[in-house]
Design a protein around this motif. Structure first.
Motif, PDB file in Angstrom:
ATOM      1  N   PRO A 335      -3.234 -14.491  -9.050  1.00 34.24           N
ATOM      2  CA  PRO A 335      -3.622 -14.874  -7.683  1.00 34.24           C
ATOM      3  C   PRO A 335      -4.780 -15.873  -7.663  1.00 34.24           C
ATOM      4  N   MET A 336      -5.719 -15.726  -8.605  1.00 29.21           N
ATOM      5  CA  MET A 336      -6.842 -16.678  -8.661  1.00 29.21           C
ATOM      6  C   MET A 336      -6.292 -18.085  -8.973  1.00 29.21           C
ATOM      7  N   LEU A 337      -5.410 -18.159  -9.975  1.00 28.08           N
ATOM      8  CA  LEU A 337      -4.843 -19.469 -10.330  1.00 28.08           C
ATOM      9  C   LEU A 337      -4.060 -20.060  -9.159  1.00 28.08           C
ATOM     10  N   GLU A 338      -3.329 -19.215  -8.461  1.00 27.02           N
ATOM     11  CA  GLU A 338      -2.552 -19.701  -7.314  1.00 27.02           C
ATOM     12  C   GLU A 338      -3.470 -20.407  -6.308  1.00 27.02           C
ATOM     13  N   ASP A 339      -4.619 -19.792  -6.034  1.00 26.95           N
ATOM     14  CA  ASP A 339      -5.538 -20.409  -5.056  1.00 26.95           C
ATOM     15  C   ASP A 339      -6.125 -21.716  -5.575  1.00 26.95           C
ATOM     16  N   VAL A 340      -6.452 -21.732  -6.862  1.00 28.68           N
ATOM     17  CA  VAL A 340      -7.073 -22.938  -7.422  1.00 28.68           C
ATOM     18  C   VAL A 340      -6.053 -24.081  -7.504  1.00 28.68           C
ATOM     19  N   ILE A 341      -4.835 -23.735  -7.882  1.00 32.09           N
ATOM     20  CA  ILE A 341      -3.785 -24.754  -8.011  1.00 32.09           C
ATOM     21  C   ILE A 341      -3.487 -25.413  -6.661  1.00 32.09           C
ATOM     22  N   ASP A 342      -3.779 -24.701  -5.590  1.00 31.26           N
ATOM     23  CA  ASP A 342      -3.584 -25.300  -4.257  1.00 31.26           C
ATOM     24  C   ASP A 342      -4.545 -26.461  -3.996  1.00 31.26           C
ATOM     25  N   VAL A 343      -5.688 -26.475  -4.704  1.00 34.18           N
ATOM     26  CA  VAL A 343      -6.675 -27.522  -4.399  1.00 34.18           C
ATOM     27  C   VAL A 343      -6.973 -28.469  -5.563  1.00 34.18           C
ATOM     28  N   VAL A 344      -6.577 -28.067  -6.761  1.00 38.55           N
ATOM     29  CA  VAL A 344      -6.810 -28.933  -7.939  1.00 38.55           C
ATOM     30  C   VAL A 344      -5.487 -29.032  -8.717  1.00 38.55           C
ATOM     31  N   PRO A 345      -5.086 -30.239  -9.117  1.00 42.65           N
ATOM     32  CA  PRO A 345      -3.827 -30.346  -9.866  1.00 42.65           C
ATOM     33  C   PRO A 345      -3.856 -29.487 -11.128  1.00 42.65           C
ATOM     34  N   ILE A 346      -2.748 -28.862 -11.393  1.00 42.98           N
ATOM     35  CA  ILE A 346      -2.715 -27.893 -12.499  1.00 42.98           C
ATOM     36  C   ILE A 346      -3.025 -28.534 -13.854  1.00 42.98           C
ATOM     37  N   ASP A 347      -2.679 -29.811 -14.008  1.00 43.85           N
ATOM     38  CA  ASP A 347      -2.948 -30.444 -15.308  1.00 43.85           C
ATOM     39  C   ASP A 347      -4.428 -30.764 -15.487  1.00 43.85           C
ATOM     40  N   LYS A 348      -5.234 -30.465 -14.488  1.00 48.71           N
ATOM     41  CA  LYS A 348      -6.692 -30.650 -14.621  1.00 48.71           C
ATOM     42  C   LYS A 348      -7.379 -29.310 -14.880  1.00 48.71           C
ATOM     43  N   LEU A 349      -6.596 -28.271 -15.101  1.00 41.44           N
ATOM     44  CA  LEU A 349      -7.193 -26.942 -15.255  1.00 41.44           C
ATOM     45  C   LEU A 349      -7.061 -26.416 -16.679  1.00 41.44           C
TER      46      LEU A 349
END
Ligand code: HMG
Length: 451
Positions: A335-349
């Protein structure tokens, strides 16, 4: 004296390995883009979701809190049996060496390796009915395995995150040797040290000397932590070509780690970001306490997403999400990743898991299935944060590489050489490796060397 002994052991080990290992060329980073990344659908996330963990102030466990994991409904486990039928490589074992065994991935299994020296049969484990490795057929045919990335970039944080919490000062020469060994194992990025206040982290007071000593080391990038402009300037003067700024998703942790609020830290980091951009120095961002804080307990995903977006907008080329005290499970990480992926592109994580509750590998696996392709880890599982009492080390790099090899995911890391680096630092620290893979493989190696 201890470091002389450790160096001596390392030299002996190196001569053993260099005579039995096949050198495998490692690129800095994977040159090609691999299989298309996929993310969990909503159903999968539900499948992993768990109740939030509870905090009890009973004076045991992490800091003053006891963090109780909730019961997690795991998805029906698929029972993969890697028999000779599905993994035919086992039949070819007699023609390969020990180093080859450690580094075997589906991609290199079929290649015609040059064997420099044969080693005793015991190294080949001819009668073992198991293998950690999946072959190309497994990967193609299995829905979950197909969602794995083709390549994972490992960011080695052992010399910084791993050592920063060590009470006894590790000599600069040992740190430098460790960094060199990590680079020679093929790791593309080795976080070398921190330019923080030596009063706060005495172990890394030699940051300038470490940077000076690795100035000519090629083959990897060496980011360093910088908490403010003062640290940034010192890092650049010492030759740093890349830096990292570190914020927190927990207000209390921010204050105990860098002595300021989250907002104040973001203001400081904007100054660092500006200075870095002027000098074209790439900077990474960290967020601590992404699922739990030793002082506040549960941290909500929206707080993590807020800080992640701020760091991204500042220009961080990558944002590493840190479970600083290792309390996360896939049930809280997803769930934490889901929220972050909404605002930052996943390839930047990137993900950064400590292994306090033994959840790090499962959290990494879940993250990979969501599309993350950068993983932080620490050789021998070194580490712990000085401001997160009770937190254990990072997930061990050896364990991550072993799992990824097993999944057929490339890393370009030579597990045998990595284990030498782990042996070297564990010897110096006078303790057993924190890597289960390293312990298990050393036992087999020990057995083989007696024959
Ligand atoms: C941020 C500060 C400096 C604020 O510390 P402060 O005491 O609030 O700072 P200050 O500005 O009042 O300065 C106090 C003294 O420190 C000096 N100073 C000030 N800045 C620097 C610097 N950069 N380098 C060297 N010296 C510095 C400054 O010059 C002064 O010296 P004095 O006049 O007393 O002699 C301090 O709190 C600090 O250094 N904290 C670092 C803590 C740390 O390194 N924690 C571990 C890393 S984070 C982590 O591990 C989590 C992570 C990233 O791995 C992710 C995860 O695991 O989840």
């Amino acid at each position: 004296m201890q470091s002389v002994k450790a160096l001596d052991k390392f030299l002996r080990l190196r001569s053993f390995f260099s005579s039995t290992f096949i050198p495998i060329m490692a690129n800095l980073e994977e040159p090609a883009v691999f299989g298309k990344l996929s993310r969990f659908g909503g159903d999968k996330v539900k499948m992993f979701s768990s109740n939030p963990f509870m905090i009890r102030e009973n004076g045991t466990g992490i800091g003053d809190c006891w963090l109780e994991g909730s019961s997690l409904h795991s998805p029906k486990s698929s029972n993969y049996e890697y028999t000779e039928e599905v993994c035919p490589w086992r039949r070819q074992m007699r023609n390969v060496s020990w180093g080859d065994f450690l580094n075997r991935t589906p991609a290199n299994m079929s290649r015609n390796h040059r064997v420099f020296r044969s080693v005793p049969d015991a190294c080949y484990l001819p009668d073992r009915p198991y293998s950690s490795h999946c072959n190309d057929k497994c990967t193609r045919d299995n829905k979950l395995l197909r969602s794995m990335p083709g390549f994972v970039k490992i960011v080695e944080v052992g010399p910084r995150d791993g050592l920063q919490n060590e009470k006894d000062i590790v000599p600069t020469a040992v740190k430098v040797e460790l960094i060199k060994m990590l680079v020679s194992s093929g790791l593309p990025i080795v976080e070398a040290t921190s330019f923080v206040s030596p009063k706060w982290v005495p172990q890394l007071a030699d940051a300038k000397d470490v940077m000076e000593a690795i100035r000519t080391v090629e083959g990897a990038r060496f980011p360093v932590l910088t908490p403010n402009l003062k640290g940034f300037e010192a890092a650049v003067t010492a030759g740093a070509k890349e830096v990292a700024i570190f914020a927190s998703a927990s207000e209390s942790f921010s204050k105990s780690n860098i002595n300021c609020s989250i907002e104040d830290s973001l203001t400081r980091y904007r100054d660092v970001a500006l200075a870095a951009r002027k000098l074209s120095i790439p900077f990474r961002g960290y967020i601590s306490c992404v699922v739990g804080c030793p002082l506040e307990g549960v941290v909500s995903p929206s707080k993590v997403a807020y800080v992640a977006k701020e760091l991204y907008d500042m220009g961080c080329y990558e944002i590493s999400l840190g479970d600083t005290i290792g309390v996360g499970t896939p049930g809280t990480v997803i769930p934490m990743l889901e929220d972050v992926i909404d605002v930052v592109p996943i390839d930047k994580l990137a993900v950064h898991f400590h292994d306090t509750y033994g959840q790090a590998l499962s959290n990494i696996l879940a993250s990979l299935q969501m599309g993350i392709t950068t993983v932080d880890s620490s050789v021998s599982g070194l580490g712990g944060c000085p401001y997160a009492k009770g937190a254990s080390g990072n997930v061990a790099t050896e364990d991550v590489v072993y799992m990824l090899n097993g999944l057929g995911v490339k890393t370009n890391v030579d597990l045998g050489k990595l284990m030498l680096a782990g042996d070297f630092i564990s010897q110096h620290l006078g303790r057993q490796s924190g890597s289960k893979t390293a312990i298990a493989l050393s036992r087999i190696r020990g057995h083989a060397s007696k024959l």
